[in-house]
Design a protein around this motif. Structure first.
Motif, PDB file in Angstrom:
ATOM      1  N   GLY A   2      -0.973  11.699   2.435  1.00  0.00           N
ATOM      2  CA  GLY A   2       0.182  11.505   3.290  1.00  0.00           C
ATOM      3  C   GLY A   2      -0.250  11.122   4.687  1.00  0.00           C
ATOM      4  N   PRO A   3       0.708  10.778   5.550  1.00  0.00           N
ATOM      5  CA  PRO A   3       0.365  10.372   6.916  1.00  0.00           C
ATOM      6  C   PRO A   3      -0.370  11.464   7.686  1.00  0.00           C
ATOM      7  CG  PRO A   3       2.738  10.735   6.682  1.00  0.00           C
ATOM      8  CD  PRO A   3       2.161  10.718   5.310  1.00  0.00           C
ATOM      9  N   GLU A   4      -0.065  12.728   7.372  1.00  0.00           N
ATOM     10  CA  GLU A   4      -0.722  13.828   8.089  1.00  0.00           C
ATOM     11  C   GLU A   4      -2.238  13.798   7.876  1.00  0.00           C
ATOM     12  OE1 GLU A   4       3.434  15.022   6.905  1.00  0.00           O
ATOM     13  OE2 GLU A   4       1.673  14.228   5.862  1.00  0.00           O
TER      14      GLU A   4
ATOM     15  N   GLY B 228       0.813  -1.204   0.000  1.00  0.00           N
ATOM     16  CA  GLY B 228       0.000   0.000   0.000  1.00  0.00           C
ATOM     17  C   GLY B 228       0.847   1.254   0.000  1.00  0.00           C
ATOM     18  N   SER B 229       0.158   2.375   0.045  1.00  0.00           N
ATOM     19  CA  SER B 229       0.825   3.672   0.027  1.00  0.00           C
ATOM     20  C   SER B 229      -0.008   4.674   0.792  1.00  0.00           C
ATOM     21  CB  SER B 229       0.978   4.158  -1.425  1.00  0.00           C
ATOM     22  OG  SER B 229      -0.314   4.421  -1.986  1.00  0.00           O
ATOM     23  N   TRP B 230       0.631   5.793   1.132  1.00  0.00           N
ATOM     24  CA  TRP B 230      -0.110   6.846   1.824  1.00  0.00           C
ATOM     25  C   TRP B 230      -1.143   7.479   0.897  1.00  0.00           C
ATOM     26  CZ3 TRP B 230      -0.441   6.685   6.697  1.00  0.00           C
ATOM     27  CH2 TRP B 230       0.643   6.302   7.497  1.00  0.00           C
ATOM     28  N   GLU B 231      -0.896   7.436  -0.396  1.00  0.00           N
ATOM     29  CA  GLU B 231      -1.888   7.958  -1.345  1.00  0.00           C
ATOM     30  C   GLU B 231      -3.171   7.143  -1.280  1.00  0.00           C
ATOM     31  OE1 GLU B 231       1.286   7.441  -2.030  1.00  0.00           O
ATOM     32  OE2 GLU B 231       1.973   9.525  -2.313  1.00  0.00           O
TER      33      GLU B 231
ATOM     34  N   PRO C  87       0.932   2.209   5.320  1.00  0.00           N
ATOM     35  CA  PRO C  87       2.103   1.471   4.823  1.00  0.00           C
ATOM     36  C   PRO C  87       3.268   1.481   5.813  1.00  0.00           C
ATOM     37  CG  PRO C  87       2.001   3.627   3.794  1.00  0.00           C
ATOM     38  CD  PRO C  87       0.738   3.479   4.596  1.00  0.00           C
ATOM     39  N   GLU C  88       3.143   2.271   6.871  1.00  0.00           N
ATOM     40  CA  GLU C  88       4.173   2.390   7.918  1.00  0.00           C
ATOM     41  C   GLU C  88       3.447   2.344   9.254  1.00  0.00           C
ATOM     42  OE1 GLU C  88       6.564   2.564  10.423  1.00  0.00           O
ATOM     43  OE2 GLU C  88       7.821   3.213   8.729  1.00  0.00           O
ATOM     44  N   ASP C  89       3.786   1.361  10.104  1.00  0.00           N
ATOM     45  CA  ASP C  89       3.025   1.138  11.341  1.00  0.00           C
ATOM     46  C   ASP C  89       3.491   1.979  12.519  1.00  0.00           C
ATOM     47  OD1 ASP C  89       0.867  -0.189  12.562  1.00  0.00           O
ATOM     48  OD2 ASP C  89       2.215  -1.603  13.545  1.00  0.00           O
ATOM     49  N   GLY C  90       4.540   2.765  12.321  1.00  0.00           N
ATOM     50  CA  GLY C  90       5.097   3.517  13.440  1.00  0.00           C
ATOM     51  C   GLY C  90       4.144   4.530  14.039  1.00  0.00           C
ATOM     52  N   TYR C  91       3.294   5.136  13.214  1.00  0.00           N
ATOM     53  CA  TYR C  91       2.367   6.131  13.734  1.00  0.00           C
ATOM     54  C   TYR C  91       1.340   5.492  14.665  1.00  0.00           C
ATOM     55  CZ  TYR C  91       4.332   9.201  10.174  1.00  0.00           C
ATOM     56  OH  TYR C  91       5.187   9.946   9.413  1.00  0.00           O
ATOM     57  N   ARG C  92       0.799   4.353  14.246  1.00  0.00           N
ATOM     58  CA  ARG C  92      -0.159   3.651  15.105  1.00  0.00           C
ATOM     59  C   ARG C  92       0.485   3.262  16.430  1.00  0.00           C
ATOM     60  NH1 ARG C  92      -1.804  -1.600  16.478  1.00  0.00           N
ATOM     61  NH2 ARG C  92       0.138  -2.333  15.539  1.00  0.00           N
TER      62      ARG C  92
ATOM     63  N   GLY D 272      -6.858   8.221   0.276  1.00  0.00           N
ATOM     64  CA  GLY D 272      -8.095   8.076  -0.470  1.00  0.00           C
ATOM     65  C   GLY D 272      -9.185   7.431   0.362  1.00  0.00           C
ATOM     66  N   ARG D 273      -8.825   6.420   1.153  1.00  0.00           N
ATOM     67  CA  ARG D 273      -9.791   5.791   2.057  1.00  0.00           C
ATOM     68  C   ARG D 273     -10.303   6.799   3.075  1.00  0.00           C
ATOM     69  NH1 ARG D 273      -9.155   0.193   3.062  1.00  0.00           N
ATOM     70  NH2 ARG D 273     -10.751   0.506   4.676  1.00  0.00           N
ATOM     71  N   ILE D 274      -9.402   7.612   3.594  1.00  0.00           N
ATOM     72  CA  ILE D 274      -9.766   8.597   4.610  1.00  0.00           C
ATOM     73  C   ILE D 274     -10.644   9.691   4.014  1.00  0.00           C
ATOM     74  CG2 ILE D 274      -8.826  10.416   6.100  1.00  0.00           C
ATOM     75  CD1 ILE D 274      -8.569   7.507   7.162  1.00  0.00           C
ATOM     76  N   TRP D 275     -10.370  10.067   2.771  1.00  0.00           N
ATOM     77  CA  TRP D 275     -11.153  11.121   2.119  1.00  0.00           C
ATOM     78  C   TRP D 275     -12.631  10.761   2.137  1.00  0.00           C
ATOM     79  CZ3 TRP D 275     -14.294  11.455  -2.244  1.00  0.00           C
ATOM     80  CH2 TRP D 275     -14.602  12.755  -2.664  1.00  0.00           C
ATOM     81  N   VAL D 276     -12.949   9.485   1.936  1.00  0.00           N
ATOM     82  CA  VAL D 276     -14.344   9.035   1.971  1.00  0.00           C
ATOM     83  C   VAL D 276     -14.898   9.086   3.391  1.00  0.00           C
ATOM     84  CG1 VAL D 276     -15.884   7.081   1.545  1.00  0.00           C
ATOM     85  CG2 VAL D 276     -13.995   7.557  -0.041  1.00  0.00           C
ATOM     86  N   LEU D 277     -14.096   8.665   4.365  1.00  0.00           N
ATOM     87  CA  LEU D 277     -14.555   8.571   5.752  1.00  0.00           C
ATOM     88  C   LEU D 277     -14.681   9.919   6.442  1.00  0.00           C
ATOM     89  CD1 LEU D 277     -12.424   5.482   6.830  1.00  0.00           C
ATOM     90  CD2 LEU D 277     -14.881   5.527   6.360  1.00  0.00           C
TER      91      LEU D 277
END
Length: 348
Positions: free
Chosen positions: A306-308, A21-24, A90-95, A28-33
């Motif tokens: 992006g992650p932000e 996956g990617s942040w893009e 795609p990067e689990d560090g934030y969680r 996109g998933r977040i844009w819907v939510l």
């Protein structure tokens, strides 16, 4: 096994950095939510409700998971938010970084309970003190630390944190030393994780948290005439304002603190140098602190991807859940309208 920082012997949780996956795609998933978030209008409605049933209806409109009670709905939705982050990032560090404070809190609860020896309570008796979601199942933590079950294996980052706290307690024989050791190790771990993530935006958020914690420690310690040794031990490293500056301010004048804050992003906190000890001062401090933190986090929603962008949604949902809990409590305690509105936290 956890990872050890190249510049400090701090063990952190294992973080999966090679995900699909990617942040893009995640953005996109977040844009819907994002359309399900309360926004200002939803919070206005929340703070105007007169019953839990009205809250339930509001949560249904905003696509919260539906359970038998509002409390269960909030719990399930909170867990689901981090399951979503786990799924799409795609990067689990934030969680990991966002959930670690819950694990540190649960660690403090279990270590303090373990001091009671044979009189320590069972897991169910501690359930109301536990924070979830967390990285580690709190019941496993209870089995290892309170029940002392020999067959329970804890991750290295957990045993490292517990060992630091036990050493601190053995030196001072004061439960407060447990809290301080766990809190310090938590923020050391967060500094390591943030540095490896490479996000200035996220690192600034964690830096702000440490500075604002230190500021409250300063004004509270001066007000209550806390022993200077304890004050120094309570300070967190790695802020925009150095530990040395914080230590020097303990015996300084109020004006010295105000002058320092004016040179930082925390200039709106200057009134609390004097007013913290007044009636409601601590609550007003908390509100202004949250305005600064959520104000920074909300800027992530302005990023196209992006992650932000993703984290901004996660934290906005978290804040909604916090607001709902406060309104539920206010209904039970029959707070007046003025006191209720003072609890409100906006994500903007």
């Amino acid at each position: 096994m956890g990872r050890k920082s190249q510049f400090r012997e701090v063990v952190t949780p294992v973080i999966d950095t090679q995900r699909f996956g990617s942040w893009e795609h995640a953005s996109g998933r977040i844009w819907v939510l994002e359309k399900d978030l309360f926004g200002r209008a939803g919070l206005d409605r929340l703070y105007g409700v007169s019953s839990p049933d009205e809250i339930r209806g509001l949560l249904l409109e905003h696509h919260y998971l539906q359970k038998d009670t509002v409390a269960e709905t909030l719990r399930a939705t909170h867990i689901a938010v981090y399951e979503l982050l786990d799924e799409i990032a795609p990067e689990d560090g934030y969680r990991v970084a966002l959930l670690l404070p819950a694990d540190a809190h649960n660690m403090r609860v279990m270590l303090r309970e373990s001091l009671r020896g044979e009189e320590a309570g069972d897991y169910e008796s501690l359930a109301r003190l536990i924070k979830i979601p967390s990285l580690l199942d709190p019941e496993i933590l209870w089995r290892a630390i309170v029940a002392r079950e020999k067959d329970v294996r804890l991750p290295e980052w957990v045993t490292s944190m517990a060992e630091k706290a036990r050493l601190a307690y053995a030196e001072h024989y004061d439960a407060v030393s447990i809290d301080l050791a766990v809190e310090r190790r938590l923020h050391e771990m967060l500094r390591v994780i943030a540095s490896e993530l490479g996000s200035d935006w996220f690192e600034q958020y964690l830096t702000m948290i440490r500075d604002l914690i230190n500021l409250e420690i300063l004004v509270r310690s001066r007000l209550r005439r806390v022993n200077e040794t304890l004050y120094n031990a309570s300070l967190l490293p790695g802020g925009l304002i150095s530990e040395e500056r914080w230590r020097a301010l303990y015996d300084g004048e109020d004006g010295d603190i105000v002058d320092l804050l004016k040179e930082t992003p925390y200039r709106t906190m200057t009134p609390f140098v004097v007013s913290y000890g007044e009636q409601g001062g601590a609550s007003k401090f908390s509100r202004e602190r949250d305005i600064l933190l959520y104000g920074h986090l909300s800027t992530g929603a302005k990023q196209l991807s992006g992650p932000e962008r993703v984290l901004s949604f996660i934290m906005a949902r978290e804040l909604e859940i916090r607001n709902v809990k406060m309104v539920l409590s206010a209904l039970v305690n029959e707070l007046n309208e003025e006191d209720l509105i003072a609890l409100r936290r906006d994500f903007s």
